[in-house]
Design a protein around this motif. Structure first.
Motif, PDB file in Angstrom:
ATOM      1  N   ASP A  60      44.881  38.358  40.244  1.00  0.00           N
ATOM      2  CA  ASP A  60      45.406  39.663  39.844  1.00  0.00           C
ATOM      3  C   ASP A  60      46.717  40.007  40.545  1.00  0.00           C
ATOM      4  O   ASP A  60      47.154  41.153  40.517  1.00  0.00           O
ATOM      5  N   ASP A  61      47.339  39.032  41.196  1.00  0.00           N
ATOM      6  CA  ASP A  61      48.620  39.214  41.893  1.00  0.00           C
ATOM      7  C   ASP A  61      48.596  40.365  42.893  1.00  0.00           C
ATOM      8  O   ASP A  61      49.541  41.144  42.989  1.00  0.00           O
ATOM      9  N   GLY A  62      47.502  40.493  43.618  1.00  0.00           N
ATOM     10  CA  GLY A  62      47.406  41.516  44.655  1.00  0.00           C
ATOM     11  C   GLY A  62      47.039  42.896  44.161  1.00  0.00           C
ATOM     12  O   GLY A  62      46.898  43.826  44.956  1.00  0.00           O
ATOM     13  N   LYS A  63      46.874  43.078  42.861  1.00  0.00           N
ATOM     14  CA  LYS A  63      46.518  44.392  42.322  1.00  0.00           C
ATOM     15  C   LYS A  63      45.066  44.740  42.632  1.00  0.00           C
ATOM     16  O   LYS A  63      44.707  45.906  42.673  1.00  0.00           O
ATOM     17  N   THR A  64      44.249  43.718  42.823  1.00  0.00           N
ATOM     18  CA  THR A  64      42.850  43.904  43.167  1.00  0.00           C
ATOM     19  C   THR A  64      42.670  43.513  44.626  1.00  0.00           C
ATOM     20  O   THR A  64      43.093  42.443  45.037  1.00  0.00           O
ATOM     21  N   SER A  65      42.036  44.349  45.383  1.00  0.00           N
ATOM     22  CA  SER A  65      41.821  44.078  46.795  1.00  0.00           C
ATOM     23  C   SER A  65      40.774  42.987  46.987  1.00  0.00           C
ATOM     24  O   SER A  65      39.746  42.957  46.291  1.00  0.00           O
ATOM     25  N   CYS A  66      41.018  42.127  47.951  1.00  0.00           N
ATOM     26  CA  CYS A  66      40.076  41.072  48.298  1.00  0.00           C
ATOM     27  C   CYS A  66      38.743  41.680  48.743  1.00  0.00           C
ATOM     28  O   CYS A  66      37.674  41.221  48.336  1.00  0.00           O
ATOM     29  N   ILE A  67      38.818  42.726  49.532  1.00  0.00           N
ATOM     30  CA  ILE A  67      37.605  43.361  50.061  1.00  0.00           C
ATOM     31  C   ILE A  67      36.821  44.036  48.943  1.00  0.00           C
ATOM     32  O   ILE A  67      35.592  43.919  48.876  1.00  0.00           O
ATOM     33  N   ALA A  68      37.515  44.740  48.047  1.00  0.00           N
ATOM     34  CA  ALA A  68      36.828  45.433  46.953  1.00  0.00           C
ATOM     35  C   ALA A  68      36.159  44.439  46.006  1.00  0.00           C
ATOM     36  O   ALA A  68      34.982  44.600  45.655  1.00  0.00           O
ATOM     37  N   SER A  69      36.890  43.396  45.603  1.00  0.00           N
ATOM     38  CA  SER A  69      36.322  42.399  44.694  1.00  0.00           C
ATOM     39  C   SER A  69      35.174  41.644  45.341  1.00  0.00           C
ATOM     40  O   SER A  69      34.140  41.408  44.711  1.00  0.00           O
ATOM     41  N   GLY A  70      35.366  41.269  46.607  1.00  0.00           N
ATOM     42  CA  GLY A  70      34.298  40.577  47.325  1.00  0.00           C
ATOM     43  C   GLY A  70      33.074  41.457  47.493  1.00  0.00           C
ATOM     44  O   GLY A  70      31.940  40.990  47.385  1.00  0.00           O
ATOM     45  N   GLY A  71      33.288  42.753  47.754  1.00  0.00           N
ATOM     46  CA  GLY A  71      32.178  43.691  47.893  1.00  0.00           C
ATOM     47  C   GLY A  71      31.398  43.866  46.609  1.00  0.00           C
ATOM     48  O   GLY A  71      30.161  43.880  46.615  1.00  0.00           O
ATOM     49  N   ILE A  72      32.125  43.997  45.514  1.00  0.00           N
ATOM     50  CA  ILE A  72      31.449  44.114  44.205  1.00  0.00           C
ATOM     51  C   ILE A  72      30.657  42.854  43.915  1.00  0.00           C
ATOM     52  O   ILE A  72      29.512  42.912  43.460  1.00  0.00           O
ATOM     53  N   HIS A  73      31.275  41.713  44.190  1.00  0.00           N
ATOM     54  CA  HIS A  73      30.586  40.433  43.956  1.00  0.00           C
ATOM     55  C   HIS A  73      29.326  40.344  44.820  1.00  0.00           C
ATOM     56  O   HIS A  73      28.269  39.916  44.342  1.00  0.00           O
TER      57      HIS A  73
END
Length: 165
Positions: free
Chosen positions: A70-83
């Motif tokens: 997502d070219d930095g538009k999505t946070s690593c922490i947020a996506s990882g947390g949702i996952h």
């Protein structure tokens, strides 16, 4: 001979392609050709640190993948947390990560079918995440091993010299 080349160029320029497929065909690119993944699904151990992180906490690797795709538009922490929530609460985190595999496949025109992607994430999600991360590392040289974008080189503009007497 040069007039023959000129008339050929004029013919090409006269027929402007109307869509992407025509444009790719005009420049000699085969639209049916697709690239292959740079490494196999079971090459997890080729990068031991990545393999260990993904094995014990796939949400970290997934967060890095999501941020890169997502070219930095999505946070690593947020996506990882949702996952992590989807994986450990419902067991369906593989569906969320599958969506990003589709994005990677479309972005780099990688050859495989949606069924193969679904099967890879359902049966061996950790291997699929390792493969996707290795692909992003290979194709995007700005992705470091830590999952962060490498800082680029910025050139500071030199102010114009003042007129002196």
């Amino acid at each position: 001979m040069s007039s023959m080349n000129q008339s050929g160029y004029q013919k090409i320029l006269a027929t402007v392609p109307s869509n992407e497929e025509d444009l790719l065909a005009a420049v000699g690119h085969d639209t049916d050709a697709s690239a292959q993944w740079s490494s196999g699904l079971c090459n997890c151990c080729s990068d031991a640190p990545l393999c260990c992180i993904t094995c014990w906490c796939p949400c970290i690797t997934f967060g890095r993948i999501a941020e890169a795709v997502d070219d930095g538009k999505t946070s690593c922490i947020a996506s990882g947390g949702i996952h992590a929530l989807l994986t450990y609460m419902t067991g369906c985190g593989w569906i969320y990560s599958l969506a990003y595999r589709y994005k990677i496949r479309e972005q780099y025109m990688l050859g495989s079918s949606p069924f193969q992607d679904c099967l890879a994430h359902f049966c061996c999600e950790r291997c699929a995440l390792c493969q996707e991360y290795r692909e992003l590392q290979l194709r995007d040289s700005t992705l470091s091993a830590a999952g962060k974008k490498k800082p680029g080189v910025e050139v500071v503009p030199v102010p114009p010299k003042q007129m002196t007497r």
